[in-house]
Enzyme design. Structure first.
Site, PDB file in Angstrom:
ATOM      1  N   GLU E  41     -43.993  27.927  -2.404  1.00  0.00           N
ATOM      2  CA  GLU E  41     -43.661  28.766  -3.484  1.00  0.00           C
ATOM      3  C   GLU E  41     -44.440  30.279  -3.592  1.00  0.00           C
ATOM      4  O   GLU E  41     -45.511  30.434  -2.717  1.00  0.00           O
ATOM      5  CB  GLU E  41     -44.398  28.300  -4.789  1.00  0.00           C
ATOM      6  CG  GLU E  41     -43.629  26.841  -5.289  1.00  0.00           C
ATOM      7  CD  GLU E  41     -44.018  26.478  -6.399  1.00  0.00           C
ATOM      8  OE1 GLU E  41     -44.983  26.894  -7.054  1.00  0.00           O
ATOM      9  OE2 GLU E  41     -43.662  25.175  -6.875  1.00  0.00           O
ATOM     10  N   ARG E  98     -23.484  43.965  -0.346  1.00  0.00           N
ATOM     11  CA  ARG E  98     -22.339  43.860   0.434  1.00  0.00           C
ATOM     12  C   ARG E  98     -21.390  43.135  -0.359  1.00  0.00           C
ATOM     13  O   ARG E  98     -20.023  43.088  -0.601  1.00  0.00           O
ATOM     14  CB  ARG E  98     -22.173  43.609   2.083  1.00  0.00           C
ATOM     15  CG  ARG E  98     -22.790  44.819   2.825  1.00  0.00           C
ATOM     16  CD  ARG E  98     -23.096  44.343   4.261  1.00  0.00           C
ATOM     17  NE  ARG E  98     -24.059  43.458   4.136  1.00  0.00           N
ATOM     18  CZ  ARG E  98     -24.534  43.039   5.246  1.00  0.00           C
ATOM     19  NH1 ARG E  98     -23.660  43.021   6.429  1.00  0.00           N
ATOM     20  NH2 ARG E  98     -25.711  42.451   5.531  1.00  0.00           N
ATOM     21  N   GLN E  99     -22.112  42.021  -1.166  1.00  0.00           N
ATOM     22  CA  GLN E  99     -21.347  41.050  -1.976  1.00  0.00           C
ATOM     23  C   GLN E  99     -21.211  41.508  -3.278  1.00  0.00           C
ATOM     24  O   GLN E  99     -21.681  40.972  -4.300  1.00  0.00           O
ATOM     25  CB  GLN E  99     -22.152  39.469  -1.801  1.00  0.00           C
ATOM     26  CG  GLN E  99     -22.331  39.202  -0.445  1.00  0.00           C
ATOM     27  CD  GLN E  99     -22.791  37.491  -0.563  1.00  0.00           C
ATOM     28  OE1 GLN E  99     -22.377  36.939  -1.392  1.00  0.00           O
ATOM     29  NE2 GLN E  99     -23.890  37.255   0.362  1.00  0.00           N
ATOM     30  N   HIS E 132     -24.524  50.561  -0.820  1.00  0.00           N
ATOM     31  CA  HIS E 132     -23.418  49.940  -0.188  1.00  0.00           C
ATOM     32  C   HIS E 132     -22.301  50.570  -0.844  1.00  0.00           C
ATOM     33  O   HIS E 132     -21.298  51.286  -0.437  1.00  0.00           O
ATOM     34  CB  HIS E 132     -23.308  48.616   0.014  1.00  0.00           C
ATOM     35  CG  HIS E 132     -22.076  48.077   0.869  1.00  0.00           C
ATOM     36  ND1 HIS E 132     -21.957  48.526   2.065  1.00  0.00           N
ATOM     37  CD2 HIS E 132     -20.888  47.449   0.435  1.00  0.00           C
ATOM     38  CE1 HIS E 132     -20.602  47.945   2.503  1.00  0.00           C
ATOM     39  NE2 HIS E 132     -20.236  47.471   1.336  1.00  0.00           N
ATOM     40  N   LYS E 194      -9.238  47.736  12.490  1.00  0.00           N
ATOM     41  CA  LYS E 194      -9.036  46.468  13.523  1.00  0.00           C
ATOM     42  C   LYS E 194      -7.582  45.953  12.896  1.00  0.00           C
ATOM     43  O   LYS E 194      -7.240  46.000  11.910  1.00  0.00           O
ATOM     44  CB  LYS E 194      -9.986  45.558  12.910  1.00  0.00           C
ATOM     45  CG  LYS E 194     -11.391  45.766  13.610  1.00  0.00           C
ATOM     46  CD  LYS E 194     -12.392  44.630  13.332  1.00  0.00           C
ATOM     47  CE  LYS E 194     -13.690  45.185  13.287  1.00  0.00           C
ATOM     48  NZ  LYS E 194     -14.673  44.331  12.468  1.00  0.00           N
ATOM     49  N   ASP E 220     -22.072  55.020   8.973  1.00  0.00           N
ATOM     50  CA  ASP E 220     -21.793  53.806   7.870  1.00  0.00           C
ATOM     51  C   ASP E 220     -23.111  53.637   7.179  1.00  0.00           C
ATOM     52  O   ASP E 220     -24.265  54.143   7.492  1.00  0.00           O
ATOM     53  CB  ASP E 220     -21.639  52.328   8.631  1.00  0.00           C
ATOM     54  CG  ASP E 220     -20.972  51.468   7.743  1.00  0.00           C
ATOM     55  OD1 ASP E 220     -20.672  51.579   6.610  1.00  0.00           O
ATOM     56  OD2 ASP E 220     -20.124  50.532   8.407  1.00  0.00           O
ATOM     57  N   ASP E 224     -25.858  45.512  10.877  1.00  0.00           N
ATOM     58  CA  ASP E 224     -26.533  44.233  10.856  1.00  0.00           C
ATOM     59  C   ASP E 224     -26.556  43.608  12.308  1.00  0.00           C
ATOM     60  O   ASP E 224     -27.657  44.068  12.928  1.00  0.00           O
ATOM     61  CB  ASP E 224     -25.571  43.295   9.889  1.00  0.00           C
ATOM     62  CG  ASP E 224     -26.092  42.029   9.765  1.00  0.00           C
ATOM     63  OD1 ASP E 224     -27.423  41.600  10.360  1.00  0.00           O
ATOM     64  OD2 ASP E 224     -25.870  41.093   8.908  1.00  0.00           O
TER      65      ASP E 224
END
Lengths: 313, 313, 313, 313, 313, 313
Positions: E41, E98-99, E132, E194, E220, E224
């Protein structure tokens, strides 16, 4: 909520689409009194009992956008106070979506404001089509179903057009969307990049990627005055493109957009009826695919708690 | 917050009033970019730093009401995200105020919706003038200063008009307001009551109370098409009134209202500049008292944390 | 929610009415332990499982008003934590409703505060009768059913009383309500206006409108000490009224109100059992119409998602 | 907020304490009109301008608890609408604190409800003394200053009493509090445990720990009817305690508590004036330590943004 | 709030950056006790009085991200309960960014969740660097200052590198950001796309745009594992690029990223110290530009209510 | 909600318990993709349609606590956006519960923060077992079912152990809990009180109450490093206890706790599988009672709207 009745209600922005959906679902549109007072105040009164019903309010926030937005909010407030069990705001076209971030200091984020207004008025969920950016879903704390007309269109693309195809982003901001379609269709990708080489010189449209002798499909979520599309088409032709077609989910066609399309190098501009197209008859270059079937199914699946994403598998 | 700078910002609904206030306070209006995109979307960008400032945004939600309301909300959102210390929405005229309760089932309560939208957008306080009903203050959780133009008008009434005066409520809903003024001025009270004696018969205007040889002052918060006022004046004259004047805080003057006033038995219709009166030059019967002084003082007192109610003692 | 069981629970303010409703609906009242500790703290414990039930908590916030209000809030909190599916607070009498706006600076708006407390405690909806002002519905974000005892009473009015009828607003604030009834009944309208002609002189009651030889019906939402009604009746009689009756939805009858009625010129004062009338036996001038049937139907319709407004058509 | 004026306002529950604090701070109490209408509705109007002021509202929620609580909420609402810059609710005694968890199914958690009501009404912060349980601080999202009268009392304890001292928890629930004091004072600890050895037998008070020839100090946060304290004192005496004193921060002294104390084995019951002690003159066994100095300092430190915890170091 | 003291507090994620900022502002970091209990904790206790202070809590939500995020939330909660006047959460690196949208059905939008958690804990404002996506600002209702390290980097780019420059988006999603930089620098633009030409074939990196003999700058917001950058660099070299450099605002350098960079065709990877770079000494290819000066100025300007956007003009 | 399907979903903290519950309910666990990205960000995607379902998400917030908490929040967010009808967060072990109040100034109340995070993410209800303090229920506005493993354990205690039994609170904070069990079992009560008689001297464990020749049961809600239990057991043995056993609902067993138990005077430590016990095989002194049956029933009763408290009658 299977046992609760499905009800459909339409604002004034796109009655033909709402009626089409109602026919497909075999559920009549709820009577509603919509009017403007002498001073321009909007007024709405729901004409039938909606207590405990699963109510879908269909309203594109297309121009006149502020009037259509306010009408939507008033309808939601009326439905909430009339004890609807669940209120889904169905916005085939979600206006103000382009104002989704601050591109300069002291700007509002109007798309977030609109999301807050819809929630505050009392909507329990939102259904919409091809949002300008996926992050707008995150502007809401309530569930949002973002239907992908893009995907349906891609499936429906004729074999002929698919030959030798390049998906073209008409500007840098549309690249992600164009890239996703290119990937789906295993097509190539090109981007139109505007630049102003030197101070005092004109803007130049650079075509990034190869388009010579290719069938180009300009791809974006929205066309407003169509200036970007028309100029992009011209640049592609100059670079030797074989043909140029376009697809946009939402066609606002402001000002003299229809005339511009007619006069342009674009062969056909495909779009949907998310916005009621009054000028559809003025040119054969504009082809409208109806969203009625997609929306009807999504409404039915939502009501029956079936997977809406299964519509796109 | 004494040490935080006072800033004024005007929406597009009533620039002349905002400029008047700014002159009185000797504080320039903040630069702001207000525009409409080709498709009708409103856009606002605040042109100067407002961080930590005590910002007053002046915007009547007069017609075109939905556009003016949306512009106000967008300005508040921009100011909030630009880190203003405190945002006061100043609405000299608060549109949609008449839709403050359900008069039929399945109606919205749009005045509450508007209050919620203003709060949700990020306003910290609201300042307005002669609200249609006092309860609208309770629609807000934030402090509301409801300035009383009525009181100022009553003080300013000429001695001549005060002679033999009857305050007349032009319909039943205006009785409370008219009664309060009558009490203040120790004048008599009369009420116009519409009724339809029998099915298929015309509406009749009954004058309740005695008006013969009296100077009548029709008193209400708002005039829209002026039909009610004009018919009331006619009825009063028929009952032997000596003269008929009118006062309304807010004059919308929709449709052919100005012509109607010109052609009516009303001697003078007094009003304020809460709504920008473009047709002021068309008739000498319309007299506009400016709210600029009242609003300037109320803004200054609010900024300096002095008692605003002291303005009315 | 058709398939979820309807449950009724009563606070301590008006058990006879709650029991009457329960009998009509053939649904027993849920067991509840209600007590006060030695120091006056209220305590409530719900005695049966209410998980997933459609729970109606019946409690008038009549005197002792703060105790009854707190008991209601505690019951709602207990029901929420006990996982009731839906909690409807049924307030046949909604106390504090007269404090619905600021009539002086630095006053609270207690009716809004009460609305907020009820919502915050966890109520999903509110049902009440003849709210003091319709705007109080707008104080809530949750649906409110404001049942109209007025309308039922108007229908039930004897033919005899309807002859030669004048609806009288006992003060200026009651005019709107009286006007609506007059319109419904095609009766005439009169207003009692209090004034103080000169400083140091007594208050005078002016009867605005003609009442001579008429059957007068004093009409208001609420009677507290009955001073206003009694004085109004006296003034009407002095103006030559034939008879004076009264109707108020809610009879608080504080202090020596019953004795006052007995001693007054009022023939009969009609009211409802929204507040438990302990002194009903003390005079034959007080006639109580029960709300039980109306509330029972409204509860049933709400539970079954049928239109509650249809009760008044 | 150093530059914003400090203002004090008292509800009706403990005027003497509020006046004492005002004298110490040399700040007059703000004028306030507090009354009850004939029907028992509470009414409050703040008599002076509080715009932008740092306002402390002093009100214990002591019996009649619901009236005092409602009065507090109304005062907060009035202050919020009157544009106070910051509102601190000062509750020397926080009623309903014992109802801080569900000890049986379908119970409310009334202490949380009260916390929510205070926040919803518009308080920005809370100041209180010796909360029944520390977790109640967590019921609030706003800052809470929980002043420790316990600590001050412990410091002030006479050397004589400190000799041979055992801190006694009068029941199991008070053990944590008693243990903390014992640790502070390096005293021993004992606990009174109620049990009912067999069905149908009487409750027995077991003294856990050794008290023979010791000076016992019964220690709890609150005494209501004093039954627990009196029985505990008796049990301690039976076990050979030399003397029994008591300290409770809050003395409700409901029912015949004062007489009980007088008749008991308790030498002196120390308490504070968190609750106005009207019966203080009835017995010399009750000694009241004033909180005025502690609260005045805490209010001053809060206003000046100095550390309140430094008061206890 | 000019007169309120500025205070800085650092979580455990990036102490060196916080200390650097503190030195520049000449304001010591507030003492804080940060620890983990045996069971993991997190615990935080602020060591000094922060009442009424303008507090900036510096904490990147870098790996271990959940621990750093929870620590931030706990610090905000402690500061709120300790009565800080204003709490600004300074996240040089904003994890989970990014999410920010649903890329598949039944995904969360974790960036929105994180925004909600930070607001709910009690932050009044947020400061961060190179988000982002700009839409994340809209996830907050509180003001967000999104500092643009990009802009500073662009200014600082050496003349040498600016010769013959192409800005390269390492994947389609980075195109908008790369396009904006290209516009600023009047450089060309290329995109790596890609694709998987046929089922069962390998992914191919297509370079869209011309890079032969050009100096490429991969651009960018975040790196990561650096796989994308390294592969992109390889593809650019194969297409005849003269040199390949990179800039990312945030370098996570997970797994063997540093080794990968060392072994790659990338000449230099420029980044910032938004994330504490422990492996900075392992390769000369990594160049870290400190954000301390930018953040110190932005904190000072925020505290003094000066325009933060002026930093980028 | 009887007609809505029950669905179970497990986070990664205690899959064996979730699977056990699923078997008992004969409902398969919903497929879910749970992963961590290279940089440690948690990711979750629900693998099946959950629209309109009654979803129970089973996740103990056991160590690594921040990761498990964040995973829970992300799952709730995903479920909310995927339109689950009702989301119940089932936390067999509720981490951070001990941080439920400020024990020193400028501390957070992390248990309240966690409650807020769970609510904000979108949970509609919470189910948990043996909360550290009952007040934590009050931290939530949503219903909380706090299942009492204590009660089940007490029932299951062997007759042998019940002989001559003393329930022992291992520290002062555990007295209330121990007292309640003692009352239930009609057993005696003892308390271990830590004290430090003089500065510089060691902590001493005082056994308050008589334990000689008794069977002692140390009773607490949670054991972390087991230091307190082990030392308490030693002290009890020294005071002549016949046997020492222990029960804790939640066994964290951090660090070398298992070894400590093995080496201690504790005969058997009973606990539950609220936390997945990986070290269960390392000693026969640890006995785990499964919560699966209790949780399965509580989930089923919740789903079917039956009384959960009936499980403990």
């Amino acid at each position: 909520m299977n046992n609760i009745g499905l009800r459909l209600l339409s604002g004034s922005s796109n009655k033909p689409l709402a009626e089409h959906i109602a026919r497909l679902l075999n559920v009549p549109l709820i009577q509603v009194e919509l009017k403007r007072f002498a001073d321009g105040e909007s007024y709405a009164r729901i004409g039938e009992n909606v207590r405990g019903r699963d109510l879908f309010i269909i309203q594109s926030t297309s121009p006149p956008i502020n009037d259509h937005l306010m009408e939507l909010l008033i309808l939601i407030d009326a439905a909430k106070r009339a004890s609807a069990a669940r209120i889904t705001a169905v916005l085939p076209y979600f206006g103000y979506a382009r104002q989704d971030r601050k591109s300069a200091s002291r700007e509002p984020i109007t798309a977030k404001l609109v999301a807050d207004l819809i929630s505050k008025a009392g909507a329990d969920r939102v259904m919409t089509v091809d949002l300008h950016s996926g992050q707008i879903q995150g502007f809401f704390d309530i569930p949002v179903d973002n239907l992908m007309a893009d995907k349906l269109f891609a499936r429906a693309l004729s074999e002929e057009l698919k030959q030798n195809l390049v998906i073209v982003a008409p500007d840098v901001g549309a690249t992600r969307r164009a890239g996703a379609l290119a990937k789906d269709l295993k097509a190539e990708l090109a981007i139109i990049n505007k630049s102003r080489p030197k101070q005092n010189e004109c803007v130049v449209l650079n075509v990034i990627g190869s388009v010579q002798n290719k069938n180009c499909l300009l791809f974006d979520d929205l066309a407003d005055t169509c200036g970007t599309l028309v100029h992009a088409a011209h640049a592609l032709k100059e670079k030797g493109a074989n043909s140029v077609n376009g697809f946009v989910a939402h066609a606002l066609l402001s000002k003299n957009a229809v005339q511009r399309i007619k006069d342009s190098s674009i062969q056909t501009l495909f779009t949907t009826d998310s916005i009621h197209q009054k000028s559809i008859g003025e040119t054969t270059k504009l082809k409208v695919v109806s969203l009625a079937d997609l929306l009807a199914k999504a409404i039915e699946y939502t009501h029956k708690n079936e997977s809406v994403s299964s519509l796109f598998e």
